[in-house]
Design a protein around this motif. Structure first.
Motif, PDB file in Angstrom:
ATOM      1  N   THR A 117       0.916  -1.278   0.042  1.00  0.00           N
ATOM      2  CA  THR A 117      -0.076  -0.095  -0.012  1.00  0.00           C
ATOM      3  C   THR A 117       0.830   1.272  -0.055  1.00  0.00           C
ATOM      4  O   THR A 117       1.869   1.384   0.934  1.00  0.00           O
ATOM      5  CB  THR A 117      -0.884   0.100   0.992  1.00  0.00           C
ATOM      6  N   GLN A 118       0.659   2.231  -0.772  1.00  0.00           N
ATOM      7  CA  GLN A 118       1.439   3.277  -0.603  1.00  0.00           C
ATOM      8  C   GLN A 118       0.491   4.654  -1.344  1.00  0.00           C
ATOM      9  O   GLN A 118      -0.568   4.307  -1.673  1.00  0.00           O
ATOM     10  CB  GLN A 118       2.503   3.221  -1.918  1.00  0.00           C
ATOM     11  N   ASP A 119       1.039   5.679  -1.129  1.00  0.00           N
ATOM     12  CA  ASP A 119       0.338   6.932  -1.380  1.00  0.00           C
ATOM     13  C   ASP A 119      -1.033   7.227  -0.814  1.00  0.00           C
ATOM     14  O   ASP A 119      -1.810   7.859  -1.517  1.00  0.00           O
ATOM     15  CB  ASP A 119       0.309   7.098  -3.011  1.00  0.00           C
ATOM     16  N   VAL A 120      -1.041   7.002   0.485  1.00  0.00           N
ATOM     17  CA  VAL A 120      -2.185   6.945   1.245  1.00  0.00           C
ATOM     18  C   VAL A 120      -2.094   8.440   1.222  1.00  0.00           C
ATOM     19  O   VAL A 120      -1.568   9.100   1.802  1.00  0.00           O
ATOM     20  CB  VAL A 120      -2.275   6.072   2.455  1.00  0.00           C
ATOM     21  N   LYS A 121      -3.743   9.055   1.021  1.00  0.00           N
ATOM     22  CA  LYS A 121      -3.919  10.265   1.516  1.00  0.00           C
ATOM     23  C   LYS A 121      -5.301  10.383   2.006  1.00  0.00           C
ATOM     24  O   LYS A 121      -6.109   9.619   1.799  1.00  0.00           O
ATOM     25  CB  LYS A 121      -4.082  11.224   0.342  1.00  0.00           C
ATOM     26  N   ASN A 274      -6.081   1.641  -7.739  1.00  0.00           N
ATOM     27  CA  ASN A 274      -6.170   2.935  -7.369  1.00  0.00           C
ATOM     28  C   ASN A 274      -7.386   3.041  -6.681  1.00  0.00           C
ATOM     29  O   ASN A 274      -8.602   2.921  -7.026  1.00  0.00           O
ATOM     30  CB  ASN A 274      -6.039   3.838  -8.467  1.00  0.00           C
ATOM     31  N   VAL A 275      -7.632   3.399  -5.392  1.00  0.00           N
ATOM     32  CA  VAL A 275      -8.686   3.478  -4.568  1.00  0.00           C
ATOM     33  C   VAL A 275      -9.174   4.831  -4.264  1.00  0.00           C
ATOM     34  O   VAL A 275      -8.163   5.743  -3.857  1.00  0.00           O
ATOM     35  CB  VAL A 275      -8.260   2.723  -3.106  1.00  0.00           C
ATOM     36  N   THR A 296      -2.868   3.706  -3.241  1.00  0.00           N
ATOM     37  CA  THR A 296      -2.836   2.724  -4.294  1.00  0.00           C
ATOM     38  C   THR A 296      -2.198   1.321  -3.722  1.00  0.00           C
ATOM     39  O   THR A 296      -1.391   1.304  -2.888  1.00  0.00           O
ATOM     40  CB  THR A 296      -1.426   3.033  -5.231  1.00  0.00           C
ATOM     41  N   ILE A 297      -2.944   0.560  -4.393  1.00  0.00           N
ATOM     42  CA  ILE A 297      -2.179  -0.983  -3.746  1.00  0.00           C
ATOM     43  C   ILE A 297      -1.693  -1.734  -4.918  1.00  0.00           C
ATOM     44  O   ILE A 297      -2.495  -1.637  -5.911  1.00  0.00           O
ATOM     45  CB  ILE A 297      -3.663  -1.562  -3.129  1.00  0.00           C
TER      46      ILE A 297
END
Length: 309
Positions: A117-121, A274-275, A296-297
């Motif tokens: 998991t990355q770029d969590v906002k 992309n969530v 993004t996962i």
């Protein structure tokens, strides 16, 4: 009297001498360059112009003949493979046949799932809540692949486990896709001992298990199950204002096959999700707040160590 006249004459001569010297100091000097000749001077400017305008070889667009045939496919560790003369449809037929054989013969295998998991906002600074929501998506992905954890080993001849934990999950065949229009590309390569199938699938927006062609070859999560899980974190005021989108991109499949037996050696399925989640909630039962979570996962399933005996 004569003496005064003599001084006047000397003084006049001195003035004339000074005037002559002053005039000669500002007169332009004669040019001492070479005498004109009949020789034609060298045309330096035209030569320079001709050199500048000289046509050049256009850049080549052909790939070097020594280029690795697997370049760009993600199979960078193999450098001795050659393309197989198979159409997209033929590659897909071979892929389905190989996966169907797993469902039929039920070999043992090892499955590993990697989720990043990355770029969590988050909206309004609720980063922890956004992380929880993204983690929920990852949990649903594990459930979609048989709900048996990320890493597992299936023993040989376990038909029920093979059906549940090998794609297509819960099906008696390995791939239920019949319409190949969503297949972006499908290529095959071989070194004489191993055949490698490389398949890419078109992007999908809010795909649903069992409801579209994407789910017949890849593994999307259930949006309904996700919504129920998300509501366990926060009380949702209005479900109509609960919006959640999943875009599946970079969908890739790599399958290695024993060229002599026709049996699968390894299988890798990878995609990027992309969530984007928006929900109206009541955190304190007093006011409505908006929770926004994006991220993004990256998901990858790897099947290997098949036991056919």
């Amino acid at each position: 009297m004569r003496f005064k006249s003599l001084l006047a004459i000397i003084f006049a001569i001195a003035l004339l001498t000074a005037a002559f010297s002053a005039c000669s100091s500002w007169m332009p000097a004669e040019e001492t360059g070479p005498e004109p000749s009949d020789e034609v001077p060298s045309e330096t400017a035209p030569v320079t112009e001709a050199t500048t305008n000289e046509p050049t070889e256009p850049p080549t667009t052909e790939e070097p003949t020594t280029k690795d045939p697997l370049a760009g496919t993600g199979i960078t560790e193999l450098d001795s493979y050659a393309p197989m003369p198979l159409s997209k449809e033929s590659v897909m037929d071979l892929y389905k046949q190989v996966l169907d054989d797993v469902k039929l013969r039920c070999p043992g295998f090892t499955r590993k799932q990697e989720i990043t998991t990355q770029d969590v906002k988050a909206g309004e600074g609720k980063l922890q809540l956004a992380n929880n929501i993204l983690n929920l998506v990852a949990t649903e992905m594990i459930k979609a692949s048989g709900d048996a954890g990320s890493n597992l080993t299936v023993p040989p001849h376990s038909d029920l486990e093979v059906k549940a934990k090998f794609p297509a999950y819960g099906e008696t065949v390995g791939c239920t896709l019949e319409n190949y229009s969503i297949i972006k590309s499908a290529s095959a390569y071989t070194d004489g001992k191993v055949q490698v199938l490389k398949i890419t699938v078109e992007d999908a927006h809010n795909a649903e298990p069992g409801k579209d062609d994407f789910s017949k070859i890849m593994t999307p999560i259930s949006r309904e199950n996700f919504a129920e899980g998300a509501e366990s974190y926060v009380p949702v005021f209005d479900k109509d204002d609960f919006k959640y989108d999943f875009d599946y991109t970079q969908n890739e499949i790599t399958c290695e096959i024993d060229a002599h037996t026709g049996r699968i050696l390894t299988l890798t399925q990878k995609n990027v999700i992309n969530v984007d989640v928006d929900m109206n909630i009541n955190l304190f039962f007093i006011k409505t707040s908006v929770v926004k979570a994006t991220g993004t996962i990256i998901n990858r399933w790897t099947f290997s160590d098949f036991v056919w005996d």
